[in-house]
Design a protein around this motif. Structure first.
Motif, PDB file in Angstrom:
ATOM      1  N   SER A   1      -4.972   9.173   0.234  1.00  0.00           N
ATOM      2  CA  SER A   1      -5.995  10.195  -0.022  1.00  0.00           C
ATOM      3  C   SER A   1      -5.453  11.288  -0.940  1.00  0.00           C
ATOM      4  O   SER A   1      -6.179  11.857  -1.758  1.00  0.00           O
ATOM      5  CB  SER A   1      -6.496  10.804   1.291  1.00  0.00           C
ATOM      6  N   GLN A   2      -4.167  11.565  -0.811  1.00  0.00           N
ATOM      7  CA  GLN A   2      -3.559  12.612  -1.630  1.00  0.00           C
ATOM      8  C   GLN A   2      -3.403  12.195  -3.087  1.00  0.00           C
ATOM      9  O   GLN A   2      -3.166  13.028  -3.951  1.00  0.00           O
ATOM     10  CB  GLN A   2      -2.194  12.983  -1.029  1.00  0.00           C
TER      11      GLN A   2
ATOM     12  N   ILE B   1      -0.896   3.752  10.424  1.00  0.00           N
ATOM     13  CA  ILE B   1      -1.817   3.391   9.351  1.00  0.00           C
ATOM     14  C   ILE B   1      -2.586   4.619   8.867  1.00  0.00           C
ATOM     15  O   ILE B   1      -2.875   4.764   7.670  1.00  0.00           O
ATOM     16  CB  ILE B   1      -2.774   2.271   9.814  1.00  0.00           C
ATOM     17  N   SER B   2      -2.874   5.542   9.778  1.00  0.00           N
ATOM     18  CA  SER B   2      -3.537   6.781   9.371  1.00  0.00           C
ATOM     19  C   SER B   2      -2.652   7.577   8.410  1.00  0.00           C
ATOM     20  O   SER B   2      -3.139   8.152   7.427  1.00  0.00           O
ATOM     21  CB  SER B   2      -3.878   7.615  10.607  1.00  0.00           C
ATOM     22  N   LYS B   3      -1.353   7.601   8.681  1.00  0.00           N
ATOM     23  CA  LYS B   3      -0.431   8.315   7.783  1.00  0.00           C
ATOM     24  C   LYS B   3      -0.396   7.652   6.410  1.00  0.00           C
ATOM     25  O   LYS B   3      -0.348   8.330   5.376  1.00  0.00           O
ATOM     26  CB  LYS B   3       0.966   8.344   8.397  1.00  0.00           C
TER      27      LYS B   3
ATOM     28  N   LEU C   1       0.828  -1.208   0.000  1.00  0.00           N
ATOM     29  CA  LEU C   1       0.000   0.000   0.000  1.00  0.00           C
ATOM     30  C   LEU C   1       0.866   1.263   0.000  1.00  0.00           C
ATOM     31  O   LEU C   1       0.551   2.240  -0.683  1.00  0.00           O
ATOM     32  CB  LEU C   1      -0.931  -0.014   1.212  1.00  0.00           C
ATOM     33  N   ASN C   2       1.942   1.235   0.730  1.00  0.00           N
ATOM     34  CA  ASN C   2       2.860   2.382   0.724  1.00  0.00           C
ATOM     35  C   ASN C   2       3.490   2.579  -0.645  1.00  0.00           C
ATOM     36  O   ASN C   2       3.705   3.712  -1.095  1.00  0.00           O
ATOM     37  CB  ASN C   2       3.957   2.185   1.775  1.00  0.00           C
ATOM     38  N   HIS C   3       3.774   1.475  -1.315  1.00  0.00           N
ATOM     39  CA  HIS C   3       4.352   1.563  -2.666  1.00  0.00           C
ATOM     40  C   HIS C   3       3.366   2.235  -3.622  1.00  0.00           C
ATOM     41  O   HIS C   3       3.751   3.090  -4.423  1.00  0.00           O
ATOM     42  CB  HIS C   3       4.694   0.159  -3.162  1.00  0.00           C
ATOM     43  N   ILE C   4       2.095   1.844  -3.517  1.00  0.00           N
ATOM     44  CA  ILE C   4       1.066   2.467  -4.362  1.00  0.00           C
ATOM     45  C   ILE C   4       0.935   3.947  -4.023  1.00  0.00           C
ATOM     46  O   ILE C   4       0.834   4.806  -4.909  1.00  0.00           O
ATOM     47  CB  ILE C   4      -0.275   1.730  -4.182  1.00  0.00           C
ATOM     48  N   ALA C   5       0.950   4.251  -2.725  1.00  0.00           N
ATOM     49  CA  ALA C   5       0.796   5.641  -2.289  1.00  0.00           C
ATOM     50  C   ALA C   5       1.997   6.497  -2.665  1.00  0.00           C
ATOM     51  O   ALA C   5       1.894   7.732  -2.717  1.00  0.00           O
ATOM     52  CB  ALA C   5       0.581   5.687  -0.780  1.00  0.00           C
ATOM     53  N   SER C   6       3.127   5.856  -2.927  1.00  0.00           N
ATOM     54  CA  SER C   6       4.358   6.591  -3.230  1.00  0.00           C
ATOM     55  C   SER C   6       4.653   6.666  -4.729  1.00  0.00           C
ATOM     56  O   SER C   6       5.768   7.019  -5.127  1.00  0.00           O
ATOM     57  CB  SER C   6       5.542   5.930  -2.515  1.00  0.00           C
TER      58      SER C   6
ATOM     59  N   ALA D   1     -12.460   6.726   6.731  1.00  0.00           N
ATOM     60  CA  ALA D   1     -12.534   6.158   8.080  1.00  0.00           C
ATOM     61  C   ALA D   1     -11.166   6.100   8.742  1.00  0.00           C
ATOM     62  O   ALA D   1     -11.022   6.390   9.936  1.00  0.00           O
ATOM     63  CB  ALA D   1     -13.142   4.756   8.011  1.00  0.00           C
ATOM     64  N   LEU D   2     -10.139   5.750   7.970  1.00  0.00           N
ATOM     65  CA  LEU D   2      -8.792   5.620   8.537  1.00  0.00           C
ATOM     66  C   LEU D   2      -8.113   6.964   8.798  1.00  0.00           C
ATOM     67  O   LEU D   2      -7.123   7.034   9.518  1.00  0.00           O
ATOM     68  CB  LEU D   2      -7.921   4.769   7.611  1.00  0.00           C
ATOM     69  N   THR D   3      -8.650   8.039   8.185  1.00  0.00           N
ATOM     70  CA  THR D   3      -8.066   9.379   8.375  1.00  0.00           C
ATOM     71  C   THR D   3      -9.075  10.333   8.993  1.00  0.00           C
ATOM     72  O   THR D   3      -8.970  11.551   8.837  1.00  0.00           O
ATOM     73  CB  THR D   3      -7.585   9.942   7.026  1.00  0.00           C
TER      74      THR D   3
END
Length: 927
Positions: free
Chosen positions: A679-680, A671-673, A624-629, A707-709
Motif C-alpha cells: 500500500s505504501q 500477510i497484513s504487514k 510480493l515482498n520483493h516487489i514491495a521492497s 481488504a488485507l489491511t
C-alpha cells in the motif's frame, strides 16, 4: 450419422428443385452419377428422410424398386427381379420425388434440411406484407431431408443445382449462378448454378427468397480472376458493410497463409432470420443468423461487438480452406476443424489489428484457456480428445443429432492451444510453410476426405521432423494436462546453477477420496512446448520440446511457459527458482503475463494436498515482498504488473481465509504487514487518486490491499473518506471495484448502533448512492443498485462488539428467507475467535452458536414456507449451517455432541471434506 455399406457411391448430384410458396412442400428430380464399388450387387442404399420417391431409374432404362427404411433414415433401391446390376464402372440414377419444407417461425424451431421463414419486411417490401426465405442447413446429417444422398463426410462429390420458383426471388448457392431464365408467365424463373468443387454433402446448400444485396470485387493477383464478395439479407443489408470490410482485408492474408488462392470463384454471406447453429460455413456461401452481422451505428461503436464480429467472420473464412476445400472424413474431427479455424483467426487478428492480441486477452487466458485447464484437472471427468469422441458414439449415431450435441468444448479449446503451442515451438514461418505444403497437394488433401493426422504427418515430412505427428498424437491420446516441476540447484562440479525439469499429470484434489494415492493415476509423459525464458529475458531455443519424464539442463532458467500460452502448469520447487524470478523482476525482464502465470499456477498448488510444497507459499510471499521492497522512488505503477499483483494478492487472500478458519492470527498478521508495504508503494493511495484509476487490474489490486489491511489505521482512515464519498458523492467518485473492501473496513470500525445503521441503510436501498459509484462495464443503474445492496449485506458482519453482533444476528434471523442472506455470515465467520465480552470471555462464535441452536429448527419451517422450491430452501439452509459450523472446524467433538447433530451431520461432513485445502495450507505455512 449412419454409415452405408454401398455397392454404388455418388460422385455427382444434379438436382432440379421446384419450390412454390403456395405449397407446403417441394418437388425435385435428382440425377446422381454413381461409381460402382461392388460388382454383382442387386441393391444399394442412400440416406433419405421425409422424402416421397415416385420414380427411380438406373441408366435410363432399369426401373428400380424403392423401399423406405424410416427407422434408419435410408431408402434401398433394388432391381425388380433380383438380377445383378449391370457391371460397369459408373451408373446414372434418376430419382423423381417430393419433400417437406420445415416451417420456422421462432428461434426455438429447428432449422433442419430445407426450411422456410415467413417474415414481415420493415419497408412493406414486395408481395405486399410478407416475404419468404428458403434455406438449407445440412450439417451434420440433414441434407437427406431434401436430397437422397450418402450423407457422410467421408464421401465427396460435385453438385449442380437448378431451382425453379418465383421470379422475384433471389437464389444463392455454393457455386456462382450460370443463368437465369424466366418462364412463360414471367412470374416464375429458373436459376441454374455452375458445377461445384468436390464437397461432402454437408457443405452443399442454397438460399432462396426476398433478398437485398451489397457486393464488391477483390482484385486477383497475376492471372487470377477478381473474387466477388457479396452479402445477402432479407432486410437492412447496408448494415453488413463491416463484414464486407473484414472479408476484403483478411482474404488476402488467408491466401498468403495457405499459399493458395481462395478455393471458390466467389464468397457470399447470406443472412437468415433464424439459424439454430447461428453460423454455417457452407462452401463459399456462409449462412449467418442475421443479428450477428447486421450492425447499427450504435452497435459498431461498441468495441466488444466489433471484435466478436471480426472473430466470427475470419473464423468462417478460414473454414473455406480448412474444413471445406480440405475436408475431414468423420464427425470425429469436428472439434479439430473448429479449433483450427479459431486458432488461425485469433492468430491473424492478433497480428493485423492494432491494439488487439487475443492470445494475451483476459477472455482467452482466463475464460477459454484457463477454463479448459480447470475442467481438464478433474480426474473424474477429464478425457483425452480421442476418448471424448469415442464416449459420444451413442450420441453420434442417434438420428437427428445436431453438431452442438456432438461438439466437445474441452477438445475444441485444447485443440486451439495445441496448435498454438505447435506453432510457437516449430517457429511461425516454418509452421506456415508446412501448412502451405499441405494445400499444394490437391490429390491427397482435396480430392478425398482426410484425417487431421494426415495433415500433421505431411507437415512433419516437410519439416523433416517426426516431432510434429508425435506432438499431436500426444495431445490427442492423453487426458488431462501436465505439470512441470522446476528445480534449480548448484552443480557440484561446475559450481553453476543448473535446472531439472520433471513432468507429471496435474489434477485437482477437490473431488478425490481422502484415501487416494497419487501414483494410482495413469501418468504418461506429454509432449510439452516449454516456451522457456532464460536470464536476461531471452527465449530458450535449445530445448523447446519436452517429451520425456525428466529433462536436465546445464543452465538456469527464469520461467517456463512465458507469457502464459502453453497448456501446462509450472511448479517452481527450490528457493533458487524464486531468487532467480526476483532477480529478473528487478531487471525488468519478467512481463506481467509471465508473472501472472506464475501466481495462477501457485493458486492451483496451494491447498492441493497432492502438489502443495512449503516453497510454494514462501515463494509467493517472497515475490510480493520483493516487489514491495523496491527502491522508494519505484511505485507499483512503474512496474506495470497489475494483473500479476491482483492474482498474487488473491493467493494471499486464500491463505488468509485458511488462517481465519483455523484461527492462525500470526499468519494473518504477516500477510497484513506484506499488504501494508504494498500500500505504501501504491501510486494512487488516496480518494482522489483512486477515482482517477482507469486500469481494472490496478483497482482490483487496490481493493485486495484494502481488504488485507482493513484493520490498519491508514487503511481505515482512507476508507472513512471513501465511505463518505460513497454516501454523499460526488457522482462517479468511487470505483465499484473497491466498494466491497471499503464496506469491509467500515464494518470493522463500527462500535455503535449509529455507525452500524449507516451501512445497514444501504441494504434497504442503495438507489441513492448508485450514481456516486463509477462502473465502466455499463451495468444498468437498477442492477448496480442491487449489486451495491448485496455488497452491503456481504460486509455487514465484520463487527466486533457484542451489541452489534446481536444486532446482526437478529437481522439475519428476521430475513432468513431472503436470497443471499447467508453472505452476512462472512464477517462473523472471519471474526469467529474475537472476544466480544471481556468479562465473560464470550467470543463471536459463542454468540452465533447459541443463536443457531435456538433458531435452527424454526428456520427449516420458515424456509420451506418461504419458497416454492424445496431444493432452494434446503440449499439456503445448508449454506447458513455451513457458515456457522465453519467457525468450529477444529472443535469437532463439541459439534458432534450437539443434541440435534443428525440434522446437521451431512453439512458437517461436507465441511470436513472441503476444509482439507485449508488444512493443507496451514500445514504448508508452518513447515
Amino acid at each position: 450419422m449412419l454409415a452405408l455399406e454401398n455397392a454404388l457411391i455418388p460422385t455427382h448430384y444434379a438436382l432440379e428443385l421446384t419450390i412454390d410458396p403456395a405449397e407446403q412442400g417441394f418437388s425435385a428430380v435428382a440425377t446422381i452419377a454413381l461409381e460402382e464399388r461392388v460388382s454383382g450387387a442387386t441393391s444399394f442404399a442412400l440416406h433419405c428422410k421425409d422424402l416421397t420417391i415416385t420414380e427411380a431409374t438406373l441408366d435410363d432404362s432399369l426401373q428400380l424398386k424403392v423401399a423406405a427404411q424410416s427407422d434408419n433414415e435410408q431408402v434401398v433401391f433394388s432391381t425388380p427381379d433380383g438380377q445383378p446390376i449391370p457391371a460397369d464402372s459408373s451408373h446414372s440414377l434418376r430419382i423423381v420425388y417430393t419433400g417437406k419444407v420445415n416451417d420456422v417461425r421462432t428461434a426455438r424451431d429447428k432449422t433442419l434440411g430445407l426450411f422456410r421463414a415467413n417474415y414481415m419486411r420493415e419497408d412493406g417490401g414486395n408481395a405486399g406484407a410478407d416475404s419468404y426465405i428458403y434455406a438449407t442447413h445440412c450439417q451434420p446429417s440433414f441434407a437427406r431431408r431434401f436430397l437422397p444422398c450418402v450423407d457422410e463426410p467421408a464421401v465427396k462429390a460435385t453438385f449442380q443445382l437448378t431451382i425453379t420458383s418465383l421470379a422475384r426471388f433471389t437464389a444463392v448457392s455454393v457455386s456462382p449462378v450460370d443463368s437465369v431464365a424466366k418462364l412463360d408467365d414471367d412470374k416464375r424463373s429458373t436459376t441454374t448454378f455452375h458445377k461445384t468443387e468436390l464437397l461432402p454433402v454437408s457443405l452443399f446448400g442454397f438460399v432462396l427468397g426476398d433478398l437485398e444485396r451489397i457486393s464488391l470485387e477483390l482484385p486477383g493477383e497475376g492471372d487470377e480472376k477478381p473474387l466477388p464478395i457479396s452479402v445477402y439479407s432479407p432486410l437492412r443489408v447496408a448494415q453488413a458493410t463491416y463484414a464486407m470490410d473484414i472479408a476484403q482485408k483478411y482474404i488476402p492474408l488467408l491466401q498468403q497463409f495457405f499459399g493458395c488462392a481462395f478455393p471458390a470463384p466467389k464468397l457470399d454471406f447470406v443472412l437468415l432470420p433464424f439459424l439454430n447453429d447461428m453460423v454455417m460455413e457452407n462452401f463459399s456461401m456462409i449462412t449467418v443468423q442475421m443479428d450477428f452481422l447486421l450492425l447499427s451505428p450504435q452497435s459498431l461503436a461498441n468495441e466488444q461487438v466489433r471484435n466478436q464480429t471480426l472473430q466470427l467472420v475470419v473464423h468462417e473464412m478460414v473454414h473455406q480452406w480448412m474444413g471445406n476445400y480440405l475436408s475431414f472424413d468423420s464427425w470425429e474431427h469436428l472439434a479439430f476443424n473448429e479449433s483450427f479455424a479459431t486458432f488461425l483467426a485469433y492468430d491473424l487478428i492478433s497480428k493485423h489489428e492494432d491494439g488487439i492480441n487475443i492470445w494475451e486477452s483476459d477472455n482467452y487466458l482466463n475464460n477459454e484457456l484457463g477454463g479448459t485447464m480447470l475442467a481438464d484437472s478433474d480426474l473424474q471427468t477429464s478425457k483425452s480428445i480421442y476418448d471424448a469422441f469415442h464416449s459420444q458414439r451413442e450420441a453420434r449415431t442417434r438420428l437427428g443429432v445436431t453438431t452442438n450435441e456432438i461438439f466437445d468444448p474441452v477438445s475444441y479449446q485444447k485443440g486451439i492451444t495445441m496448435l498454438r503451442s505447435l506453432q510457437l515451438s516449430t517457429g511461425e514461418s516454418f509452421f506456415q510453410q508446412a501448412i502451405a505444403a499441405v494445400f499444394a497437394e490437391t490429390k491427397q488433401f482435396h480430392d478425398v476426405a482426410v484425417k487431421p493426422m494426415d495433415i500433421f504427418t505431411k507437415m512433419g515430412e516437410v519439416l523433416k521432423s517426426q516431432n510434429v505427428a508425435n506432438f499431436v498424437s500426444s495431445w490427442t491420446k492423453l487426458p488431462g494436462l501436465p505439470v512441470v516441476s522446476v528445480s534449480t540447484t548448484v552443480d557440484e562440479t561446475s559450481k553453476q546453477l543448473t535446472s531439472t525439469l520433471t513432468q507429471h499429470r496435474f489434477f485437482a484434489a477437490d473431488n478425490i477420496d481422502a484415501e487416494f494415492k497419487k501414483d494410482e493415476i495413469e501418468d504418461v509423459p506429454y509432449h510439452i512446448a516449454l516456451m522457456t525464458q532464460l536470464p536476461g529475458g531471452e527465449a530458450d531455443d535449445k530445448n523447446t520440446l519436452m517429451t520425456d519424464r525428466s529433462l536436465k539442463l546445464n543452465y538456469r532458467v527464469t520461467a517456463l511457459n512465458s507469457r502464459a500460452q502453453g497448456y501446462y502448469r509450472v511448479s517452481y520447487e527450490t528457493q533458487e527458482c524464486y531468487d532467480e524470478i526476483c532477480k529478473e523482476l528487478t531487471l525488468g525482464n519478467i512481463s506481467d503475463l509471465t508473472l501472472l502465470k506464475i501466481f495462477q499456477d501457485l493458486s492451483y498448488f496451494i491447498g492441493n494436498k497432492f502438489f502443495q510444497l512449503p516453497v510454494h507459499i514462501t515463494g509467493a510471499m517472497q515475490i510480493l515482498n520483493h516487489i514491495a521492497s523496491a527502491p522508494a522512488d519505484v511505485k507499483l505503477g512503474d512496474l506495470k504488473l497489475w494483473k500479476a499483483l491482483a492474482e498474487g494478492l488473491s493467493v494471499m487472500q486464500t491463505i488468509v481465509q485458511a488462517a481465519v478458519v483455523h484461527n492462525r492470527r500470526a499468519i494473518i498478521t504477516k500477510i497484513s504487514k506484506l499488504a501494508t508495504k504494498l500500500s505504501q508503494k501504491a501510486d494512487n493511495w488516496s480518494v482522489e487518486g483512486i477515482a482517477k484509476v482507469q486500469d481494472g487490474y490496478e483497482l482490483q489490486t487496490l481493493s485486495k490491499i484494502i481488504a488485507l489491511t482493513s484493520t490498519t489505521k491508514p487503511t481505515q482512515e482512507l476508507c472513512q473518506e471513501l465511505f463518505k464519498h460513497i454516501r454523499q458523492g460526488p457522482n462517479n467518485s468511487v470505483p465499484i471495484e473497491i466498494v466491497s473492501s471499503v464496506y469491509m473496513s467500515i464494518s470493522y470500525q463500527m462500535t455503535t448502533i449509529k455507525e452500524w445503521k449507516k451501512l445497514f441503510e444501504l441494504i434497504k436501498s442503495s438507489a441513492g448512492i448508485a450514481s456516486h459509484i463509477s462502473d465502466d462495464s455499463g451495468t444498468p443503474e437498477s442492477q448496480k443498485t442491487i449489486m451495491l445492496q448485496n455488497l452491503a449485506i456481504t460486509n455487514l458482519g465484520f463487527v466486533t462488539t457484542e451489541e452489534l453482533v446481536s444486532k446482526l444476528l437478529n437481522f439475519i434471523n428476521t430475513n432468513i428467507a431472503a436470497e443471499g442472506i447467508e453472505n452476512a455470515f462472512i464477517g462473523v465467520n472471519y471474526n469467529a475467535q474475537v472476544v466480544i465480552n471481556k468479562s465473560s470471555g464470550l467470543k463471536v462464535r459463542d454468540a452465533v452458536w447459541k443463536w443457531f441452536k435456538l433458531n435452527h429448527a424454526q428456520w427449516k419451517k420458515t424456509l420451506s414456507r418461504g419458497t416454492n422450491n424445496n431444493n432452494t430452501a434446503d440449499e439456503r439452509l445448508e449454506k447458513i449451517t455451513f457458515m456457522v459450523l465453519q467457525m468450529f472446524v477444529e472443535s469437532g467433538k463439541m459439534i458432534e455432541k450437539y443434541e440435534h447433530f443428525d440434522d446437521i451431520k451431512s453439512v458437517w461432513e461436507t465441511l470436513q471434506r472441503e476444509d482439507r485445502a485449508n488444512t493443507t495450507i496451514i500445514a504448508g505455512f508452518t513447515k
